[in-house]
Design an enzyme around this catalytic site. Structure first.
Site, short mmCIF file in Angstrom:
data_model
loop_
_atom_site.label_atom_id
_atom_site.label_comp_id
_atom_site.label_asym_id
_atom_site.label_seq_id
_atom_site.Cartn_x
_atom_site.Cartn_y
_atom_site.Cartn_z
N LYS A 1 28.41 -125.43 -96.96
CA LYS A 1 29.08 -126.41 -96.10
C LYS A 1 30.25 -125.70 -95.41
CE LYS A 1 32.15 -129.02 -96.46
NZ LYS A 1 33.55 -128.80 -96.07
N GLU B 1 33.48 -127.71 -85.78
CA GLU B 1 33.98 -128.97 -85.22
C GLU B 1 34.40 -128.81 -83.76
OE1 GLU B 1 37.15 -130.21 -87.66
OE2 GLU B 1 35.82 -131.00 -89.19
N THR C 1 37.21 -126.35 -95.57
CA THR C 1 36.70 -125.72 -96.78
C THR C 1 35.30 -125.19 -96.55
OG1 THR C 1 38.03 -126.94 -98.35
CG2 THR C 1 35.91 -126.16 -99.13
N ASN D 1 41.01 -132.65 -83.88
CA ASN D 1 41.96 -132.17 -84.89
C ASN D 1 43.35 -132.75 -84.77
OD1 ASN D 1 40.29 -130.52 -86.43
ND2 ASN D 1 40.25 -129.03 -84.77
#
Lengths: 403, 403
Positions: B174, B272, B185, B398
């Site tokens: 992930k 992202e 993470t 973000n």
């Protein structure tokens, strides 16, 4: 009348339009009536612009009498022809002013990798060197002529009494950010009439730059052209400062730092696409180096910057960026404060999150000036740095193809 | 049927919804029927999550039999209670599976600084540990249960013959990015049935991670929770690999690297707010370390990332970022190529800009996969890394306050 670099004894200057940039002034000249002690620091980037290479050589004797700066072409990645262009700038200046060309510092800012327009710049120098003047307007012209994408000129002046002598310090700077394919070149030129030995000045400049210009961040990248130079021509008439223990030295150092911090903050305030000015402070660190590395790591973090844009009190990102600074600290001792310049609220105590009024916090974070303070409770050293938020405007500005 | 971690001999797993996250699976279990040799690397962040602290201890003997992962709460900055929560996860897993709790690796991902919901997670483990299975669907459940803001699960499987034995390697991962107040993470768990000594596996994992997971960047920050672990249970029956010179070792290492690069690229692809996948390659460097530092500095540069978003062939920023890598290289030897995955055009030769068809280049840079290649012409070493562009979506994503 606002005082500027022309209010330092013996300083004359000029700012002109040589034609390298289509509409704005693009050529600045700073001249001292007598050779000055000089201290300078240059970009740490391994790829260095041609004027940086030349100016480093000219700094070897620690004496400089004139600074010439062109904007619009960085004279970087331009090979031998570029280096010869920088030499031509120094030679022309030396000839016209009747001084050794080795007393001339050369700087450039603008596009990288475009052939350097030596003829145009030399022509501009020939035309404008005779115009140097100690009028205040000439100082403003110089401050304007070094700009690229800056939205306002950056100037400063201060005077103080040192052991019975009146000392003046003034400077001009540019920064802002970068525009394709140029980088965020940072230039600062400071003049003072204090008398100081070149070696002591050089040491002082290096230390003070570490507390000012090296503590700001907009992009996180260092350009090929960065330069900070200080000329001290001694016309104030004080006993020449020769050692750190000389009376007045510490005061001069503090005032020089005040000037550099002032100019550095102006650069951050004009960061491309930024909507906020953020001050980061680390207190009670074991040593200054640790504190500085923490400030730099936090202020440089993309995640912290985007959170500032979003008015987001996300201490998690700040702590994580601190953890990535490559220095040791005991997280379980850390207190963290967030807020505006007048009021900071403790959000973390001994590494444990505190409850706080999130609506009130968001009101504080809506301000244009944000303050972040980290208390390591591990010593007596500290550091302060300044940065911007990261905005959608920043991304758009920096993604546009402009040539 | 697509093969996954359940197709490695002796591996059972499960992925379930324990309730820490409101809607999605948030608890993953990977189990080996026999204790496995284990190699693992953990975050370099000085602030480390509680499960990282515990798992480092459990790795000391180089033997692991089960991995349990919860998503939704990072168990970071949670103090003693958090550490006890991680211990409770290992203890419960050990009890239920009838193995020593020291054979259990624990990982977490999710929000930082929220009290860890130990009871809920332990309850989830009690309910789900009995369900572990070698069915392919159980592997998919596990791959899904470790996700946070990822938009798709990341899995890989490969098989090869080594000295007459069939070896399987499979993994799940992930990454993605980060969401307040959590960081990006990165977790990866790889299982294989090869027989290999724990010490050799540990060395191999460290080296291979340096060529794969350590060569990707989305945010530039390392989270408090990052972990990559490899379990090798030996059920393939090969002669145990004990040294780098053993027949088959190099093949195994290459295949492990292939798996890690595959998973690392999937993480970047799901960055992202990213619109592009960019491969950076440095060739003909004096040594691999220099090449890696250059790749990392270029791929991590905000200015390079925004240029990629803008389809801007601005080699100036790439060269400048290289100059900031802190390694020596001769700029006047550098060739630079830009393009898509099929065609790269030389834009710089021996450090000198070349003319190129800018319209055609912009067509190439409009693709979703961009390739950047720098030739140092200074040796025989190289490095490859992968990153994203930086988009306005990234900043918006973000900056949003999400709790």
């Amino acid at each position: 009348m606002i005082k500027n670099i022309t209010n330092v004894r013996g300083i004359k200057c000029w700012g002109a339009h040589s034609g390298v940039k289509s509409l704005r002034r693009d050529l600045a000249i700073i001249y001292s009536e007598v050779p000055a002690s000089a201290g300078a620091v240059f970009t740490q980037n391994k790829v260095q612009a041609e004027p940086v290479k030349l100016s480093k050589k000219h700094m070897k004797n620690g004496r400089i009498q004139a600074i010439v700066v062109n904007a619009g072409n960085a004279n970087a990645c331009t090979g031998e022809a570029g280096y010869e262009g920088a030499q031509a700038m120094a030679r022309t200046t030396g000839e016209m002013l009747g001084i050794d060309e080795k007393l001339v510092l050369v700087a450039s800012t603008g596009l990288i990798g475009k052939p350097f327009p030596t003829d145009e710049v030399v022509e501009g120098l020939r035309e404008n060197l005779p115009k140097i003047s100690s009028k205040s307007s000439a100082g403003s012209f110089a401050a304007n002529a070094i700009l690229t994408t800056d939205t306002f000129p950056k100037e400063g002046f201060l005077e103080f009494e040192m052991e019975g002598y009146e000392i003046n310090i003034a400077g001009i700077a540019k920064g802002s950010g970068m525009i394709f394919p140029n980088m965020a070149t940072m230039l600062a030129f400071i003049v003072t009439d204090v008398a100081i030995q070149p070696k002591l000045l050089q040491l002082t400049v290096k230390e003070v730059v570490d507390n000012s210009f090296n503590m700001i961040t907009v992009d996180g990248d260092t350009s090929t052209n960065d330069m900070v130079a200080v000329l001290a021509n001694g016309l104030a008439g004080n006993d020449k400062l020769k050692s750190r223990n000389d009376p007045g030295y510490q005061l001069f150092r503090d005032k020089l730092e005040e000037m550099m911090v002032h100019l550095a903050k102006l650069i951050v305030s004009d960061g491309e696409g930024a909507s906020k000015f953020v001050q980061y402070e680390v207190v009670n660190a074991a040593d200054a180096k640790t504190a500085k590395k923490l400030v730099r790591s936090i202020s440089d973090s993309t995640l912290v910057k985007t959170a500032m844009f979003g008015r987001d009190p996300n201490w998690g990102r700040i702590v994580c960026a601190a953890g990535n600074a490559g220095v040791k600290f005991d997280y379980t001792k850390v207190d963290l404060y967030l807020g505006d310049e007048n009021e900071q609220i403790k959000v973390l105590e001994q590494g444990t999150p505190l409850d706080f009024d999130r609506n009130y916090m968001k009101k504080l974070l809506r301000k244009s000036h944000i303050f972040v303070k980290m208390d390591l409770k591990n010593g007596n050293s500290g550091a302060v740095g300044w940065g911007t938020d990261m905005t959608t405007d920043y991304v758009i500005f920096n993604s546009v193809y402009t040539t």
